[in-house]
Design a protein around this motif. Structure first.
Motif, PDB file in Angstrom:
ATOM      1  N   GLN A 185      26.601  24.852  12.558  1.00 47.05           N
ATOM      2  CA  GLN A 185      25.946  25.973  11.059  1.00 47.05           C
ATOM      3  C   GLN A 185      25.573  26.935  11.770  1.00 47.05           C
ATOM      4  OE1 GLN A 185      23.660  23.273   8.252  1.00 47.05           O
ATOM      5  NE2 GLN A 185      26.084  21.538   8.106  1.00 47.05           N
ATOM      6  N   ASP A 236      27.806  16.317  11.151  1.00 43.53           N
ATOM      7  CA  ASP A 236      25.840  16.956  11.243  1.00 43.53           C
ATOM      8  C   ASP A 236      26.093  15.830  13.020  1.00 43.53           C
ATOM      9  OD1 ASP A 236      25.658  18.167   9.472  1.00 43.53           O
ATOM     10  OD2 ASP A 236      24.475  16.692   8.483  1.00 43.53           O
ATOM     11  N   ALA A 253      21.435  17.784  11.925  1.00 40.88           N
ATOM     12  CA  ALA A 253      20.574  18.224  11.454  1.00 40.88           C
ATOM     13  C   ALA A 253      19.149  17.822  11.655  1.00 40.88           C
ATOM     14  CB  ALA A 253      21.370  17.194   9.967  1.00 40.88           C
TER      15      ALA A 253
END
Length: 373
Positions: A185, A236, A253
């Motif tokens: 991300q 994640d 995460a």
């Protein structure tokens, strides 16, 4: 210990490991058994790159595959046909590469220069103050570099301007082997010693840290537990191997360790939604459940065959070996599905998915693309 002495110690360590892997005391490779293929597959194209004497990382996407030879050639090929898209040359031998976002490609020379190409055109070069053996990461109009001392640097991909640098202190020895450097991300995930670290890619500020391995031993060499690449990223979760010590997964995460298992081994891992895969120092293959890390299955069928890091794709788990064979295994139980040859030389790095094909590179620079069911 000075950096020069650290480098000497690392060179001696790796020479010792190499001797152990091929010397007279190493057990004979497990003979390959005949079996009836369970899936269909064939070679669809072949290219020649030039000798590969470094830890090559192949950059691939849906349309192209970008590679480099030890002598400094950097080449992009069409993923479906192997047609040459562009070619560049650094002008000197390489120690790391290739990182690419599909347009920009980056490598590092043995003289510690970071070099970036734009679709085959040499864009810029920048001097580094550390040795590099991990392929640079090109993402978000930046080039990220992980040194053998596990320091991290970020450069502007357009002009080579250094944006930030992060040093790592307190680790007297690090491996002269490709480490962990990947995006998750809006976080840059790097391996620093036995820890996965999440960094802000804009500033280099640390966001989280999670230890996968616990270094043990009576001296610095025995306590080496550096994370080695490639790592696996699924949702994640980021999973990685600590050199000769552990395999584990981190929740990126939250920046916390999900699980870790003590197991030897020197190559990276692969994973899908259910399982994490890797081969240990004896090439025993293990699949761990991604949730919790319990062992799902093991296989001794390819022991001591100097397996590559794996690729998992659909129902298949793919390893290369020291004879250039590609082994397609059932990811649910490790049973053989298909075996395909290359040129008889060792597979370098992990096979990769490139468009509709699986691409593997051998030590002699043979580039082979296969399509399997």
């Amino acid at each position: 210990m000075t950096f020069g002495l650290r480098s000497l110690a690392l060179a001696l360590l790796l020479a010792t490991l190499a001797a152990c892997s091929s010397g007279p005391d190493r057990p004979e490779p497990t003979p390959l058994q005949s079996f009836a293929p369970q899936i269909q597959g064939a070679q669809v194209w072949q290219a020649q790159l030039g000798d590969v004497e470094f830890a090559l990382a192949v950059a691939a996407d849906a349309t192209s595959v970008t590679l480099a030879s030890s002598s400094g050639d950097v080449i992009a090929l069409a993923a479906d046909t192997g047609r040459e898209l562009w070619r560049g040359n650094v002008g000197e031998a390489l120690s790391a590469g290739v990182g690419s976002d599909g347009r920009y490609a980056s490598v590092v020379t043995r003289g510690n220069e970071l070099v970036v190409f734009d679709a085959g055109k040499l864009l810029w070069r920048a001097r580094l103050d550390t040795r590099v053996v991990t392929a640079p990461l090109v993402a978000g109009e930046r080039v990220f570099v992980l040194g053998v001392d596990r320091s991290v640097r970020a450069f502007d991909v357009l002009d080579g301007r250094k944006l930030w640098a992060l040093a790592r202190s307190g680790d007297p020895l690090t491996l002269l082997q490709a480490g962990v450097l990947l995006p998750w991300q809006n976080t840059l995930v790097v391996g620093q010693a036995a820890r996965l670290v999440g960094l802000d890619p804009l500033s280099g500020a640390q966001r989280w840290e999670a230890a996968i391995a616990s270094p043990r031993g009576t001296n610095e060499v025995e306590r080496l537990a550096d994370l080695v690449g490639p790592a696996a990223r699924i949702g994640d979760t980021v999973c990685a191997r600590g050199f000769q010590s552990a395999v584990g997964c981190v929740d990126a995460a939250r920046g916390v360790l999900s699980w870790t298992k003590n197991v030897g081994g020197a190559n990276g891992v692969a994973a899908d939604e259910q399982l994490v895969f890797g081969a240990d120092a004896s090439d025993r293959i293990t699949a761990w459940k991604r949730e919790g890390g319990d062992v799902a299955w093991t296989s001794d069928d390819l022991r001591f065959r100097s397996l590559s890091s794996p690729l998992v794709l659909g129902r298949t788990l793919v390893f290369g070996d020291y004879q250039g064979q590609l082994h397609f295994l059932d990811r649910e139980n490790g049973k053989p599905l298909l075996r395909l040859p290359t040129d008889g030389e060792a597979i370098v790095g992990a096979p990769v998915k490139a468009g509709p094909n699986i691409v593997a590179v051998t030590r002699d620079g043979g580039v082979f693309a296969f399509r399997a069911e």
